[in-house]
Design a protein around this motif. Structure first.
Motif, PDB file in Angstrom:
ATOM      1  N   TYR A   1       0.836  -1.197   0.000  1.00 52.77           N
ATOM      2  CA  TYR A   1       0.000   0.000   0.000  1.00 52.77           C
ATOM      3  C   TYR A   1       0.872   1.248   0.000  1.00 52.77           C
ATOM      4  CZ  TYR A   1       0.944   0.764   5.008  1.00 52.77           C
ATOM      5  OH  TYR A   1       1.556   1.015   6.215  1.00 52.77           O
ATOM      6  N   ASP A   2       0.250   2.373  -0.366  1.00 52.28           N
ATOM      7  CA  ASP A   2       0.888   3.687  -0.303  1.00 52.28           C
ATOM      8  C   ASP A   2      -0.176   4.685   0.165  1.00 52.28           C
ATOM      9  OD1 ASP A   2      -0.727   4.314  -2.566  1.00 52.28           O
ATOM     10  OD2 ASP A   2       0.859   3.708  -3.936  1.00 52.28           O
ATOM     11  N   ASP A   3      -0.005   5.944  -0.165  1.00 55.27           N
ATOM     12  CA  ASP A   3      -1.042   6.934   0.134  1.00 55.27           C
ATOM     13  C   ASP A   3      -1.354   7.749  -1.120  1.00 55.27           C
ATOM     14  OD1 ASP A   3      -2.948   8.028   1.765  1.00 55.27           O
ATOM     15  OD2 ASP A   3      -1.610   9.452   2.750  1.00 55.27           O
ATOM     16  N   MET A   4      -1.196   7.081  -2.283  1.00 56.01           N
ATOM     17  CA  MET A   4      -1.426   7.733  -3.570  1.00 56.01           C
ATOM     18  C   MET A   4      -2.304   6.864  -4.463  1.00 56.01           C
ATOM     19  SD  MET A   4      -0.008  10.741  -3.721  1.00 56.01           S
ATOM     20  CE  MET A   4       0.173  11.028  -5.477  1.00 56.01           C
ATOM     21  N   HIS A   5      -3.390   6.354  -3.892  1.00 53.60           N
ATOM     22  CA  HIS A   5      -4.360   5.532  -4.623  1.00 53.60           C
ATOM     23  C   HIS A   5      -3.775   4.217  -5.120  1.00 53.60           C
ATOM     24  CE1 HIS A   5      -7.254   8.844  -4.561  1.00 53.60           C
ATOM     25  NE2 HIS A   5      -6.303   9.639  -5.004  1.00 53.60           N
ATOM     26  N   GLY A   6      -2.596   3.848  -4.639  1.00 51.74           N
ATOM     27  CA  GLY A   6      -2.036   2.546  -4.978  1.00 51.74           C
ATOM     28  C   GLY A   6      -1.037   2.524  -6.108  1.00 51.74           C
ATOM     29  N   VAL A   7      -0.725   3.676  -6.716  1.00 53.10           N
ATOM     30  CA  VAL A   7       0.128   3.651  -7.904  1.00 53.10           C
ATOM     31  C   VAL A   7       1.569   3.249  -7.579  1.00 53.10           C
ATOM     32  CG1 VAL A   7       0.719   6.122  -7.823  1.00 53.10           C
ATOM     33  CG2 VAL A   7       0.698   4.905 -10.019  1.00 53.10           C
ATOM     34  N   PHE A   8       2.095   3.690  -6.430  1.00 52.12           N
ATOM     35  CA  PHE A   8       3.455   3.311  -6.047  1.00 52.12           C
ATOM     36  C   PHE A   8       3.493   1.870  -5.535  1.00 52.12           C
ATOM     37  CE2 PHE A   8       3.469   7.950  -5.714  1.00 52.12           C
ATOM     38  CZ  PHE A   8       4.616   8.265  -6.433  1.00 52.12           C
ATOM     39  N   ALA A   9       2.454   1.492  -4.798  1.00 50.87           N
ATOM     40  CA  ALA A   9       2.371   0.116  -4.306  1.00 50.87           C
ATOM     41  C   ALA A   9       2.235  -0.864  -5.467  1.00 50.87           C
ATOM     42  CB  ALA A   9       1.192  -0.033  -3.352  1.00 50.87           C
ATOM     43  N   ALA A  10       1.509  -0.475  -6.490  1.00 51.72           N
ATOM     44  CA  ALA A  10       1.370  -1.341  -7.661  1.00 51.72           C
ATOM     45  C   ALA A  10       2.713  -1.563  -8.332  1.00 51.72           C
ATOM     46  CB  ALA A  10       0.372  -0.735  -8.650  1.00 51.72           C
ATOM     47  N   ARG A  11       3.544  -0.510  -8.357  1.00 51.91           N
ATOM     48  CA  ARG A  11       4.872  -0.662  -8.940  1.00 51.91           C
ATOM     49  C   ARG A  11       5.695  -1.684  -8.150  1.00 51.91           C
ATOM     50  NH1 ARG A  11       7.696  -0.615 -13.596  1.00 51.91           N
ATOM     51  NH2 ARG A  11       9.798  -1.092 -12.954  1.00 51.91           N
ATOM     52  N   PHE A  12       5.561  -1.671  -6.834  1.00 54.95           N
ATOM     53  CA  PHE A  12       6.243  -2.668  -6.013  1.00 54.95           C
ATOM     54  C   PHE A  12       5.799  -4.075  -6.396  1.00 54.95           C
ATOM     55  CE2 PHE A  12       6.401  -5.519  -2.413  1.00 54.95           C
ATOM     56  CZ  PHE A  12       7.678  -5.341  -1.905  1.00 54.95           C
ATOM     57  N   LEU A  13       4.509  -4.267  -6.563  1.00 51.60           N
ATOM     58  CA  LEU A  13       3.970  -5.589  -6.864  1.00 51.60           C
ATOM     59  C   LEU A  13       4.393  -6.077  -8.241  1.00 51.60           C
ATOM     60  CD1 LEU A  13       0.412  -5.063  -5.367  1.00 51.60           C
ATOM     61  CD2 LEU A  13       2.277  -6.420  -4.380  1.00 51.60           C
ATOM     62  N   VAL A  14       4.397  -5.183  -9.220  1.00 48.36           N
ATOM     63  CA  VAL A  14       4.853  -5.576 -10.549  1.00 48.36           C
ATOM     64  C   VAL A  14       6.334  -5.944 -10.510  1.00 48.36           C
ATOM     65  CG1 VAL A  14       5.267  -4.757 -12.907  1.00 48.36           C
ATOM     66  CG2 VAL A  14       3.081  -4.296 -11.797  1.00 48.36           C
ATOM     67  N   THR A  15       7.120  -5.198  -9.733  1.00 51.50           N
ATOM     68  CA  THR A  15       8.527  -5.524  -9.581  1.00 51.50           C
ATOM     69  C   THR A  15       8.688  -6.928  -8.985  1.00 51.50           C
ATOM     70  OG1 THR A  15       9.062  -3.190  -9.263  1.00 51.50           O
ATOM     71  CG2 THR A  15      10.720  -4.779  -8.587  1.00 51.50           C
ATOM     72  N   ALA A  16       7.898  -7.231  -7.966  1.00 52.23           N
ATOM     73  CA  ALA A  16       7.942  -8.567  -7.368  1.00 52.23           C
ATOM     74  C   ALA A  16       7.595  -9.636  -8.401  1.00 52.23           C
ATOM     75  CB  ALA A  16       6.981  -8.635  -6.182  1.00 52.23           C
ATOM     76  N   LEU A  17       6.587  -9.367  -9.196  1.00 55.54           N
ATOM     77  CA  LEU A  17       6.180 -10.298 -10.254  1.00 55.54           C
ATOM     78  C   LEU A  17       7.329 -10.561 -11.224  1.00 55.54           C
ATOM     79  CD1 LEU A  17       3.947 -11.819 -11.934  1.00 55.54           C
ATOM     80  CD2 LEU A  17       3.515  -9.624 -13.039  1.00 55.54           C
ATOM     81  N   LEU A  18       8.013  -9.493 -11.626  1.00 61.03           N
ATOM     82  CA  LEU A  18       9.078  -9.615 -12.607  1.00 61.03           C
ATOM     83  C   LEU A  18      10.314 -10.309 -12.044  1.00 61.03           C
ATOM     84  CD1 LEU A  18       8.760  -6.119 -14.310  1.00 61.03           C
ATOM     85  CD2 LEU A  18       7.895  -8.314 -15.126  1.00 61.03           C
ATOM     86  N   TYR A  19      10.425 -10.347 -10.716  1.00 61.50           N
ATOM     87  CA  TYR A  19      11.522 -11.079 -10.095  1.00 61.50           C
ATOM     88  C   TYR A  19      11.084 -12.449  -9.589  1.00 61.50           C
ATOM     89  CZ  TYR A  19      14.658  -7.092 -10.436  1.00 61.50           C
ATOM     90  OH  TYR A  19      15.466  -6.076 -10.908  1.00 61.50           O
ATOM     91  N   GLY A  20       9.964 -12.939 -10.106  1.00 62.27           N
ATOM     92  CA  GLY A  20       9.585 -14.323  -9.916  1.00 62.27           C
ATOM     93  C   GLY A  20       8.616 -14.633  -8.805  1.00 62.27           C
ATOM     94  N   HIS A  21       8.086 -13.610  -8.102  1.00 59.35           N
ATOM     95  CA  HIS A  21       7.129 -13.895  -7.036  1.00 59.35           C
ATOM     96  C   HIS A  21       5.827 -14.405  -7.653  1.00 59.35           C
ATOM     97  CE1 HIS A  21       6.780 -13.195  -2.632  1.00 59.35           C
ATOM     98  NE2 HIS A  21       5.493 -13.372  -2.882  1.00 59.35           N
ATOM     99  N   ASP A  22       5.244 -15.399  -7.024  1.00 60.95           N
ATOM    100  CA  ASP A  22       3.988 -15.984  -7.511  1.00 60.95           C
ATOM    101  C   ASP A  22       2.913 -14.891  -7.536  1.00 60.95           C
ATOM    102  OD1 ASP A  22       1.587 -17.327  -7.913  1.00 60.95           O
ATOM    103  OD2 ASP A  22       2.083 -18.973  -6.557  1.00 60.95           O
ATOM    104  N   PRO A  23       2.349 -14.593  -8.717  1.00 61.33           N
ATOM    105  CA  PRO A  23       1.358 -13.492  -8.787  1.00 61.33           C
ATOM    106  C   PRO A  23       0.118 -13.727  -7.937  1.00 61.33           C
ATOM    107  CG  PRO A  23       1.419 -14.729 -10.844  1.00 61.33           C
ATOM    108  CD  PRO A  23       2.609 -15.178 -10.034  1.00 61.33           C
ATOM    109  N   THR A  24      -0.209 -14.992  -7.647  1.00 63.92           N
ATOM    110  CA  THR A  24      -1.378 -15.256  -6.805  1.00 63.92           C
ATOM    111  C   THR A  24      -1.118 -14.875  -5.351  1.00 63.92           C
ATOM    112  OG1 THR A  24      -0.739 -17.566  -6.387  1.00 63.92           O
ATOM    113  CG2 THR A  24      -2.110 -17.129  -8.327  1.00 63.92           C
ATOM    114  N   ASN A  25       0.151 -14.593  -5.016  1.00 63.63           N
ATOM    115  CA  ASN A  25       0.508 -14.164  -3.659  1.00 63.63           C
ATOM    116  C   ASN A  25       0.776 -12.664  -3.568  1.00 63.63           C
ATOM    117  OD1 ASN A  25       0.340 -16.804  -2.753  1.00 63.63           O
ATOM    118  ND2 ASN A  25       2.528 -17.196  -2.926  1.00 63.63           N
ATOM    119  N   LEU A  26       0.341 -11.929  -4.578  1.00 65.15           N
ATOM    120  CA  LEU A  26       0.569 -10.482  -4.609  1.00 65.15           C
ATOM    121  C   LEU A  26      -0.770  -9.754  -4.603  1.00 65.15           C
ATOM    122  CD1 LEU A  26       3.392 -10.371  -7.317  1.00 65.15           C
ATOM    123  CD2 LEU A  26       3.670 -10.130  -4.832  1.00 65.15           C
TER     124      LEU A  26
END
Length: 258
Positions: free
Chosen positions: A79-104
């Motif tokens: 989470y962030d305090d900007m409607h989720g745009v920065f937090a979403a970037r974190f999650l996409v980064t995790a996805l691109l480094y192999g984190h299971d997307p169902t756990n994001l």
């Protein structure tokens, strides 16, 4: 795929997930944060010198998450305090480094939305020992300059510019449609609009689940939010142009004004 989690769901699962706050460190410490959250500020996982576009590099990512007590098999809510745009970037980064997307998961709304119904704390969270192991994703949404250039002539592909209308008018990829990422957010609740409202925005622009969608903005931050939203809605053919306009213009890609 990456999904959007309600505050009610997160409140009931705080003990089962790793909560990541990507706001600045002073906000985390001074204003407060969600219970059990760890601080990984946006600037720490965003780099112009990374291994792919603006990604931080696998070694940096592994160290950041290990220090935050996060393992590769953990469920993560960001989470962030900007409607989720920065937090979403974190999650996409995790996805691109192999984190299971169902756990994001992206917290629907943001820190401000959470505080309307739930408590926050300034107490430090317990951080377990962890070693985060980066891996290759099972499937990557990343596309490069050549792929996007070829897609301009593909009638089955929708190129989506997620910047605001003024930026779009100044110059955009040929044939692109404009979908300001903020159009998908309800300003009052700070979370996503209803499914009916989202469909009413997306479908007239030709952004439908049966089509191939290619997203871009300036530096791949804003498209992260749109990517997460479309993933949450069940879109299966969404591609992510990490280089976005920064690379496109540097390589003299075609632009259209107006």
């Amino acid at each position: 795929m990456v999904d959007v989690a309600s505050a009610d769901w997160l409140s009931a699962h705080l003990g089962d997930v790793r909560v990541v706050d990507v706001r600045d460190g002073w906000e985390f410490d001074g204003i407060g944060h969600l219970p059990n959250a760890v601080s990984i500020p946006f600037d720490e996982f965003r780099s112009a010198e990374g291994d792919v576009g603006m990604l931080p590099g696998s070694d940096v990512w592994s160290e950041l998450l290990s220090n935050a007590g996060i393992s590769a098999d953990d469920d993560i809510v960001a989470y962030d305090d900007m409607h989720g745009v920065f937090a979403a970037r974190f999650l996409v980064t995790a996805l691109l480094y192999g984190h299971d997307p169902t756990n994001l998961h992206l917290l629907d709304g943001d820190f401000s939305a959470w505080t309307r119904e739930y408590e926050t704390t300034t107490e430090a969270s317990d951080v377990p020992d962890a070693t985060y192991e980066v891996s290759d994703p099972s499937a990557s949404p990343l596309v490069d300059f050549e792929t996007v250039e070829a897609a301009l002539d593909d009638s089955e592909t929708v190129i989506v510019d997620t910047r605001d209308a003024a930026e779009f008018e100044e110059g955009h990829l040929p044939g692109a449609v404009n979908l300001d990422w903020r159009e998908l957010v309800d300003d009052e609740t700070r979370g996503l609009k209803s499914r009916d409202d989202l469909d009413a925005i997306l479908e007239p622009a030709g952004i439908t689940p049966d089509r191939r969608i290619v997203l871009y903005c300036n530096t791949a931050r804003r498209i992260s939010h749109t990517y997460v939203v479309l993933s949450h809605l069940g879109y299966e053919h969404v591609e992510f142009y990490e280089g976005s306009l920064t690379e496109w213009e540097a390589r003299d890609g075609a632009l259209v004004e107006g």
